[in-house]
Scaffold this active site. Structure first.
Site, PDB file in Angstrom:
ATOM      1  N   LYS A  84      39.353  63.809  37.978  1.00 61.44           N
ATOM      2  CA  LYS A  84      39.219  62.611  38.814  1.00 61.44           C
ATOM      3  C   LYS A  84      40.465  62.494  39.688  1.00 61.44           C
ATOM      4  CE  LYS A  84      37.472  58.001  37.693  1.00 61.44           C
ATOM      5  NZ  LYS A  84      37.629  56.961  36.680  1.00 61.44           N
TER       6      LYS A  84
HETATM    7  C1  E4P Z   1      35.449  54.377  37.594  1.00 59.00           C
HETATM    8  O1  E4P Z   1      35.427  55.565  37.320  1.00 59.00           O
HETATM    9  C2  E4P Z   1      36.499  53.452  37.195  1.00 59.00           C
HETATM   10  O2  E4P Z   1      37.026  53.873  35.956  1.00 59.00           O
HETATM   11  C3  E4P Z   1      36.004  52.052  36.952  1.00 59.00           C
HETATM   12  O3  E4P Z   1      34.639  51.922  37.236  1.00 59.00           O
HETATM   13  C4  E4P Z   1      36.879  50.968  37.490  1.00 59.00           C
HETATM   14  O4  E4P Z   1      36.303  49.727  37.174  1.00 59.00           O
HETATM   15  P1  E4P Z   1      37.118  48.344  37.215  1.00 59.00           P
HETATM   16  O5  E4P Z   1      37.211  47.912  38.651  1.00 59.00           O
HETATM   17  O6  E4P Z   1      36.296  47.409  36.410  1.00 59.00           O
HETATM   18  O7  E4P Z   1      38.472  48.620  36.624  1.00 59.00           O
END
Ligand code: E4P
Length: 235
Positions: A84
């Protein structure tokens, strides 16, 4: 639409896997910070034992060499690791280098369709627009999902759109209707999707009626047994 769970909590992942609805997992440094007792590598390796779907592991470095070093390390942990990488100039460069090396990637922290287009061109396998964080600042996060899905389809790009930062079941429905290939959900949203007050009331009512019917069936038998016992004793 594929459903990923957005967590680093092993028990939550195991639970959703047992339900038979788990297609993959996304983690990030903030989610990992909520766990305890295991290193990030150990958490990732355990998750990859639970699912053979894509498991996203996020890099921390902000320079290309650092991202490559961390990403190559993650990619060696299991075949289903997706590195990622946050959207940035260095992130794009790292994405294209990972593509050349055959390492699968997820471009994260996308807030516009144009960022998603760039990430797709750089070779990201997954494109993660953050719906909830856009909603939080009074912008329509789902619009980015709709736009990016259209761009991917019109131009036959190979990347998949992954609706991230999902906060509630309505987001899931809207992402599915928008044609998002994947949505990643917190465990709580999975639970919210399972339950409905009428379903829960219905289950309770069926149980109550079943018990009542069984008691009614048991009663005549008990009465007959009582009569038979009475006649034997001569009363
Ligand atoms: C995606 O891969 C992220 O980990 C995640 O969806 C972020 O979500 P949040 O805005 O609730 O922290």
């Amino acid at each position: 639409m594929k459903l990923f769970i957005d967590t680093a909590d092993i028990e939550e992942i195991r639970t959703v896997a047992r339900w038979g609805v788990l297609d993959g997992v996304t983690t990030n440094p903030s989610l990992f910070a909520k766990t305890s007792g295991m290193t990030y590598d150990e958490v990732l390796a355990e998750i990859c034992r639970i699912t053979d779907g894509p498991v996203s592991a996020e890099v921390i470095a902000d320079d290309v060499d650092g991202m490559l070093r961390e990403g190559r390390h993650f990619a060696k942990l299991a075949d289903n690791i997706y590195v990622k990488v946050p959207m940035s100039e260095t992130g794009l460069e790292a994405l294209s280098r990972f593509r050349a090396e055959g390492i699968k990637t997820n471009c994260t922290l996308l807030f516009t369709a144009n960022q998603g287009l760039l990430a797709a061109k750089a070779g990201a396998n997954l494109l993660s627009p953050f719906v909830g964080r856009l909603d939080d600042i009074n912008q329509d996060g789902m619009t980015v999902i709709r736009e990016l899905v259209s761009i991917v389809e019109i131009h036959e790009l190979e990347s998949e759109v992954l609706a991230a930062s999902i906060r509630n079941p309505l987001h899931v429905t809207q992402a599915a209707l928008a044609g998002s290939h994947i949505a990643t959900l917190p465990f709580k949203v999975f639970q919210q999707m399972v339950h409905h007050p009428l379903t829960d009331q219905g289950i309770a009512q069926f149980r109550k009626d079943w018990d009542k019917a069984r008691q009614a069936l048991a009663k005549p038998a008990a009465t007959a047994a009582g009569r038979a016992a009475g006649s034997r004793s001569g009363s």
